[in-house]
Design an enzyme around this catalytic site. Structure first.
Site, PDB file in Angstrom:
ATOM      1  N   ASP A 172       0.806  -1.220   0.000  1.00 16.38           N
ATOM      2  CA  ASP A 172       0.000   0.000   0.000  1.00 16.38           C
ATOM      3  C   ASP A 172       0.840   1.271   0.000  1.00 16.38           C
ATOM      4  O   ASP A 172       0.603   2.176  -0.787  1.00 16.38           O
ATOM      5  CB  ASP A 172      -0.948   0.005   1.215  1.00 16.38           C
ATOM      6  CG  ASP A 172      -2.023  -1.057   1.071  1.00 16.38           C
ATOM      7  OD1 ASP A 172      -2.457  -1.297  -0.078  1.00 16.38           O
ATOM      8  OD2 ASP A 172      -2.408  -1.655   2.088  1.00 16.38           O
TER       9      ASP A 172
ATOM     10  N   ARG B  64       1.404   1.999  16.406  1.00 20.11           N
ATOM     11  CA  ARG B  64       0.870   3.081  15.556  1.00 20.11           C
ATOM     12  C   ARG B  64       1.048   4.475  16.138  1.00 20.11           C
ATOM     13  O   ARG B  64       1.496   5.386  15.437  1.00 20.11           O
ATOM     14  CB  ARG B  64      -0.611   2.833  15.213  1.00 20.11           C
ATOM     15  CG  ARG B  64      -0.841   1.653  14.287  1.00 20.11           C
ATOM     16  CD  ARG B  64      -0.006   1.751  13.031  1.00 20.11           C
ATOM     17  NE  ARG B  64      -0.338   0.725  12.066  1.00 20.11           N
ATOM     18  CZ  ARG B  64       0.526  -0.141  11.560  1.00 20.11           C
ATOM     19  NH1 ARG B  64       1.785  -0.124  11.942  1.00 20.11           N
ATOM     20  NH2 ARG B  64       0.145  -1.014  10.655  1.00 20.11           N
TER      21      ARG B  64
ATOM     22  N   ASP C 208      -6.256   0.899  11.966  1.00 22.16           N
ATOM     23  CA  ASP C 208      -5.037   1.703  11.927  1.00 22.16           C
ATOM     24  C   ASP C 208      -5.283   3.147  11.515  1.00 22.16           C
ATOM     25  O   ASP C 208      -4.620   4.059  11.996  1.00 22.16           O
ATOM     26  CB  ASP C 208      -3.996   1.037  11.024  1.00 22.16           C
ATOM     27  CG  ASP C 208      -3.398  -0.184  11.693  1.00 22.16           C
ATOM     28  OD1 ASP C 208      -3.367  -0.207  12.940  1.00 22.16           O
ATOM     29  OD2 ASP C 208      -2.960  -1.104  10.980  1.00 22.16           O
TER      30      ASP C 208
ATOM     31  N   SER D 105      -1.874  -9.667   3.978  1.00 24.65           N
ATOM     32  CA  SER D 105      -1.475  -8.361   4.496  1.00 24.65           C
ATOM     33  C   SER D 105      -0.777  -8.621   5.831  1.00 24.65           C
ATOM     34  O   SER D 105      -1.360  -9.187   6.752  1.00 24.65           O
ATOM     35  CB  SER D 105      -2.712  -7.490   4.682  1.00 24.65           C
ATOM     36  OG  SER D 105      -2.390  -6.394   5.482  1.00 24.65           O
TER      37      SER D 105
HETATM   38  N1  ARG Z   1      -6.076  -6.400  13.788  1.00 25.01           N
HETATM   39  C1  ARG Z   1      -4.873  -5.862  14.293  1.00 25.01           C
HETATM   40  C2  ARG Z   1      -5.081  -4.496  14.872  1.00 25.01           C
HETATM   41  O1  ARG Z   1      -6.021  -3.838  14.543  1.00 25.01           O
HETATM   42  C3  ARG Z   1      -3.727  -5.905  13.318  1.00 25.01           C
HETATM   43  C4  ARG Z   1      -3.852  -5.130  12.043  1.00 25.01           C
HETATM   44  C5  ARG Z   1      -2.577  -5.255  11.289  1.00 25.01           C
HETATM   45  N2  ARG Z   1      -2.646  -4.983   9.907  1.00 25.01           N
HETATM   46  C6  ARG Z   1      -2.299  -5.843   8.927  1.00 25.01           C
HETATM   47  N3  ARG Z   1      -2.234  -5.371   7.738  1.00 25.01           N
HETATM   48  N4  ARG Z   1      -2.067  -7.095   9.111  1.00 25.01           N
HETATM   49  O2  ARG Z   1      -4.294  -4.032  15.658  1.00 25.01           O
END
Ligand code: ARG
Length: 397
Positions: free
Chosen positions: A12, A92, A121, A172
């Site tokens: 991305d 994050r 995120d 991902s």
């Molecule tokens: N579900 C997790 C969270 O919201 C991980 C998200 C991570 N993103 C990914 N592209 N795998 O913290």
């Protein structure tokens, strides 16, 4: 237009870099924050320049991540919905803060990130960026704005003659020191068992060594400091645990998770260090805290974890909660003995100078014993509300 892009080198953010550059003719400065993802930072930088970055920053935030984020999560036994150790959620706000610093320094007009409109995120990035940046610096989220799918991104990158690793095509992935998350592809069917190929940090329990691994983890005021008696640098300790515990097949999570944005998702994680440290910490707490402290702390721990998950790291409530969590962690000092064997982890021993457990008192054969009279007195008072209520109410039924 000058844009600072939070760049990971993944599908991305690579697409965004190309789009900002070639379609909008923006001057793009890329920032990669190293929170322990196992990417080669030199390669990420090289790729950023190849795709048109005019200046690239690599910021090593590993130590800060461990000391100011991960160790707080350990003290709070932080597991979202009882399972997920919050790796992505914790990183994050730190990444966003670092990116905001560069945006201010470079006098950027905008900050861009690669989050989709369906995930958590975007919430975490946007809220943190809003906190650190003045209103005239815009936040742009091209994946969300253009509804970029992974397929579209792949097409765009291919058109510009850019090849991305095959693993990125299927899933991902987001990783840092605390956890590795795998989403998408066949995993979107929640009944489909995760294929072995999604795992990178843990071996299949069936392939794990035939001898168990024993580890003594020593905590000081809630923070892990030594492993098997040896003092460890915080970052090294997490890396070490991910490695050795993962080799024994422990640390996999497969769960249905409630996202902030109103959808359930199927999430697969690997988190050998996080799970072993949190389980050990929790065990030690059971030895040193009173039952009421424990019960109250469970509420605080859960509230803390929810705030982090929901992108509310900057919420002042987090710091209020941490004051109490820290004050209880003053007594979480001691050693926990772990046994890890073919994908399972058991705690097989613990000791602490603050232990409320006393072998002398609990022993049936020796030591303190309440008298029959003392016991009867206690039981009468203890059961009085319940017995009275039953008696009164039985008259009316
Ligand atoms: N579900 C997790 C969270 O919201 C991980 C998200 C991570 N993103 C990914 N592209 N795998 O913290």
């Amino acid at each position: 237009m000058k844009v600072v892009l939070a760049y990971s080198g993944g599908l991305d953010t690579s697409t965004i870099l190309v789009l900002l550059k070639k379609m909008y003719n923006a001057d793009v400065i890329t920032v990669t924050v190293d929170v322990g993802q196992e990417d080669d930072m030199i390669n990420v930088e090289k790729r950023a320049y190849e795709l048109g970055s005019s200046l690239h920053y690599t910021i090593d935030a590993k130590r800060e991540f461990v000391e100011k984020y991960i160790f707080k999560a350990v003290k709070a036994n932080a597991l979202y919905e009882g399972e997920y150790p919050l790796g992505t959620a914790l990183a994050r706000p730190l990444i966003a803060e670092k990116v905001a610093e560069i945006a201010l320094k470079e006098k950027a007009d905008a900050v861009a990130h690669g989050c989709t409109g369906k995930g958590n995120d975007q919430v975490r990035f946007d809220i943190t960026l809003k906190h650190y940046l003045p209103e005239n610096i815009k936040i742009i989220a091209p994946v969300r704005e253009l509804r970029l799918t992974r397929e579209k991104s792949l097409k765009i990158l291919n058109e510009y003659g850019y090849n991305i690793p095959t693993s990125h095509k299927k899933y991902s992935i987001d990783e840092n020191l605390w956890s590795r998350s795998i989403e998408g592809g066949v995993l979107d069917d929640p009944f489909h068992e995760p294929p072995e190929e999604v795992f990178a940090w843990t071996v299949s329990p069936t392939q794990a060594p035939d001898q168990p691994l024993y580890l003594n983890i020593e905590f000081e005021e809630g923070v892990p400091v030594k492993i098997n008696g040896e003092k460890k640098d915080p970052v090294e300790m997490i890396r070490y645990l991910n490695h050795v515990v993962g080799l024994h097949g422990y640390g996999r999570i497969d769960m249905i998770e409630s996202r902030v944005v109103g959808l359930k998702s199927r999430e697969v994680y690997e988190a050998p260090a996080a799970l072993s440290l949190i389980k050990s910490h929790q065990d030690l707490e059971r030895m040193v805290l009173t039952p009421r402290e424990m019960r109250f702390k469970r509420l605080l721990d859960e509230m803390w974890s929810d705030l982090v998950y929901q992108g509310l790291w900057i919420d002042p409530l987090r710091e209020h909660i941490e004051k109490t969590i820290d004050s209880m962690n003053k007594y979480v000092t001691g050693v926990v003995k772990l046994k890890i064997f073919k994908g399972s982890l058991n705690i097989v021993g613990r000791e602490s100078i603050f232990s409320l457990y006393s072998k002398e008192i609990i022993d049936y054969n020796t030591g303190w014993y309440p008298s029959d009279e003392e016991a009867r007195g206690f039981i009468t008072i203890h059961g009085n509300y319940a017995l009275t209520a039953k008696k009164v109410r039985s008259r009316f039924h």
